[in-house]
Motif scaffolding. Structure first.
Motif, mmCIF file in Angstrom:
data_model
loop_
_atom_site.group_PDB
_atom_site.id
_atom_site.type_symbol
_atom_site.label_atom_id
_atom_site.label_comp_id
_atom_site.label_asym_id
_atom_site.label_seq_id
_atom_site.Cartn_x
_atom_site.Cartn_y
_atom_site.Cartn_z
ATOM 1 N N LEU A 1 0.977 -1.194 0.117
ATOM 2 C CA LEU A 1 -0.117 0.027 0.051
ATOM 3 C C LEU A 1 0.847 1.155 -0.154
ATOM 4 C CD1 LEU A 1 -2.326 -1.269 2.962
ATOM 5 C CD2 LEU A 1 -2.891 -1.447 0.287
ATOM 6 N N GLU B 1 0.910 4.065 -1.182
ATOM 7 C CA GLU B 1 0.543 5.495 -1.174
ATOM 8 C C GLU B 1 -0.864 5.609 -0.564
ATOM 9 O OE1 GLU B 1 1.189 6.773 -5.233
ATOM 10 O OE2 GLU B 1 -0.060 5.212 -6.118
ATOM 11 N N SER C 1 -4.114 3.425 -1.739
ATOM 12 C CA SER C 1 -3.671 2.135 -2.447
ATOM 13 C C SER C 1 -4.718 1.048 -1.918
ATOM 14 C CB SER C 1 -2.210 1.993 -2.248
ATOM 15 O OG SER C 1 -1.427 2.707 -2.434
ATOM 16 N N CYS D 1 -5.211 -5.342 -7.122
ATOM 17 C CA CYS D 1 -4.463 -4.195 -6.354
ATOM 18 C C CYS D 1 -4.578 -3.074 -7.278
ATOM 19 C CB CYS D 1 -3.220 -4.481 -6.013
ATOM 20 S SG CYS D 1 -1.742 -4.834 -7.423
ATOM 21 N N THR E 1 -4.797 1.593 -7.082
ATOM 22 C CA THR E 1 -5.157 2.756 -6.398
ATOM 23 C C THR E 1 -6.217 3.421 -6.728
ATOM 24 O OG1 THR E 1 -2.685 3.325 -6.436
ATOM 25 C CG2 THR E 1 -4.077 5.127 -5.926
#
Length: 424
Positions: A62, A64, A67, A109, A111
Motif C-alpha cells: 500500500l 501511497e 492504495s 490491487c 489505487t
C-alpha cells in the motif's frame, strides 16, 4: 524474553542441550490425524483460522494514499479488501457489497479512492463508507451510514498486516504475538526491496508444506547438491543440526548452521563470482553495514554463533518470516482443503548498490528458489503415505522440535472453547 534459548555449541556431537525438553514439549510420538482427518480440518477452519490473527500483506503493498489490494482467504471463505485511506490508515473490509452480497473489487490491487460494485453501482469510499446508491428513493428507509463495507479487525506489526476474522477478536494482535512480537521488534528489514514471488498448489495438507521448513534434519538427504554443502559439515555438523531453537508462546524459531569451510565448486562459475564469505553470509550480501545491523539484533542468531547462515521464524498458524544476510523471505501456507494447500513464497532483496551486488542478490534469490522447490516437491508423497493409514504416529527427533511445538499448539486451539483457554 524468550521461553527458551539454547546455544547449541555445534560440534561433532551436536547440540549440548535438548530443544524439545527445554521448551517443555513431549518426547512421545506425535499423532498424524491432524494431517488426514476431515473432522480435525473442520475444527482448524473454525477454531484456528477463524480466531487467530492472520497475515495478509505488507504495508509496502500500500505504497501511497488510496492504495489497495485484495487477499483471498479460502479457509475462511473470505475475500478481504485491504486499503490505505487518505489519512494513511490501513484498514481491512469484507469485499462484499451491502446490497446483494456481490464482490465489490475484482482486481488484485491498485489505487482507488472509491470502489463501485458492478452489479448495481453501489459505491463505497476506501474507508468503507457507502456514498452512492442509484435510485435510493425507491428503497425502504435505507440508512447509508449502516450499510458500509463490513470492517475486519486489522493490526500492523513492524510493517506486517494481520487481520482477525472474528467480529470482535478475543485478543489483540499484540497479545497474540506476545514474546515473539517483542523479540523481533526493530529487526532491520532494509528499504526499497524488490520481490520475487513463487506460488504453487499442492495436494497435501498445509502443515506438511509448513513442516518442510521447520527443521534442518532433512538437509543432507533432500538437498545433497544445493543446500547440504553450505549448511552441513562432514566433521563439525554432519546432520545440519540447528544452532539454536526458541519458542515464543504460540510461535517458534530456529537458527541454521552455515558451513564456514564452504567454497563454491570449481564448475559453479556464477556462484564463484557472486559468493562473498567475508561478510559472514553464506548466500548473502557484500554490503557490510547491512549485514552488521542484522547480526547485531538480539533476536537474530540469538547465540551469536559465527557459523550462522539464516533464521527461520514461524508465526502461528501459517506464516514464516526467515532472515539472512542477503535479504529475507516469507512463506504463507494457506489450506484449501484437508489435503490441498496454496503456498506462497516471497523473496525480498534490497535494491542493488553495484553490478556485483546485483549479481549476488539475483544468485541469492535463485538459489533459495531452487532449494525450496526441492523441499515442497516431497510433500505430496508424504500425504499419500499418511493417507494409507499405515502409520498412526510420526517419530520426531530433537531438531524437529518446531513441528512438535506446532502440533501441540494446534491441538490446544482446536480443543479450546475460547482463545483464552487456547493461550494457556
Amino acid at each position: 524474553m524468550n521461553d527458551m534459548t539454547i546455544g547449541a555449541g555445534i560440534e561433532e556431537a551436536g547440540a549440548k542441550e535438548s530443544f524439545t525438553l527445554a521448551a517443555g514439549l513431549s518426547t512421545e510420538p506425535v499423532p498424524v490425524d491432524s494431517y488426514i482427518s476431515p473432522d480435525f480440518f473442520e475444527l482448524e477452519r473454525k477454531r484456528v483460522f477463524g480466531r487467530a490473527w492472520l497475515f495478509v500483506g505488507r504495508v509496502d503493498q500500500l505504497p501511497e494514499e488510496n492504495s489497495y489490494f485484495v487477499k483471498e482467504i479460502d479457509i475462511c471463505k473470505a475475500s478481504v479488501l485491504v486499503t490505505r485511506n487518505e489519512a494513511g490508515k490501513v484498514q481491512a473490509f469484507h469485499n462484499v457489497c451491502s446490497h446483494r452480497g456481490n464482490l465489490v473489487v475484482n482486481d488484485d490491487c491498485g489505487t482507488k479512492k472509491r470502489f463501485r460494485c458492478e452489479y448495481h453501482n453501489w459505491t463505497y469510499q476506501n474507508d468503507g463508507a457507502l456514498i452512492g446508491v442509484p435510485d435510493q428513493k425507491n428503497f425502504f428507509n435505507l440508512d447509508k451510514k449502516k450499510c458500509g463495507l463490513t470492517p475486519i479487525a486489522t493490526g500492523v506489526w513492524e510493517g506486517w498486516i494481520f487481520v482477525n476474522m472474528q467480529r470482535e477478536p478475543e485478543i489483540s494482535l499484540e497479545e497474540f504475538l506476545g514474546p515473539y512480537g517483542k523479540a523481533y521488534a526493530g529487526v532491520p528489514f532494509g528499504e526499497d526491496h524488490e520481490t520475487l514471488v513463487i506460488e504453487a498448489r499442492f495436494n497435501a495438507n498445509w502443515k506438511l508444506i509448513m513442516d518442510a521448513f521447520a527443521e534442518s534434519y532433512h538437509v543432507p538427504a533432500i538437498h545433497p547438491g544445493t543446500l547440504a554443502p553450505g549448511f552441513a559439515n562432514p566433521v563439525h555438523n554432519k546432520y545440519a543440526r540447528p544452532l539454536s531453537g526458541n519458542t515464543f508462546g504460540l510461535h517458534a524459531a530456529w537458527s541454521a548452521y552455515g558451513n564456514p569451510e564452504y567454497a563454491p565448486p570449481p564448475d559453479s562459475e556464477v556462484e564463484r563470482i557472486a559468493c562473498k564469505i567475508d561478510t559472514g553470509g553464506l548466500l548473502g550480501s557484500d554490503v557490510n553495514d547491512e549485514v552488521l545491523r542484522l547480526r547485531a539484533h538480539p533476536a537474530i542468531n540469538p547465540t551469536k554463533e559465527s557459523c550462522w547462515s539464516a533464521d527461520v521464524t514461524s508465526i502461528f498458524p501459517n506464516f514464516n518470516i526467515d532472515y539472512s544476510t542477503g535479504g529475507y523471505w516469507t512463506h504463507e501456507f494457506w489450506p484449501l482443503s484437508r489435503d490441498a494447500t496454496h503456498w506462497i513464497l516471497t523473496i525480498r532483496i534490497p535494491k542493488a548498490s553495484s553490478v556485483r551486488h546485483r549479481l549476488q542478490l539475483e544468485h541469492y534469490a535463485a538459489r533459495w528458489a531452487e532449494i525450496v522447490l526441492e523441499d515442497v516437491t516431497n510433500c505430496e508423497r508424504i500425504q499419500k503415505g499418511l493417507e494409507s493409514g499405515a502409520k498412526d504416529v510420526m517419530i520426531l527427533q530433537d531438531g524437529e522440535f518446531m513441528i512438535r511445538h506446532m502440533q501441540e499448539t494446534l491441538r490446544k486451539w482446536v480443543n479450546a472453547e475460547t482463545v483464552a483457554d487456547a493461550m494457556k
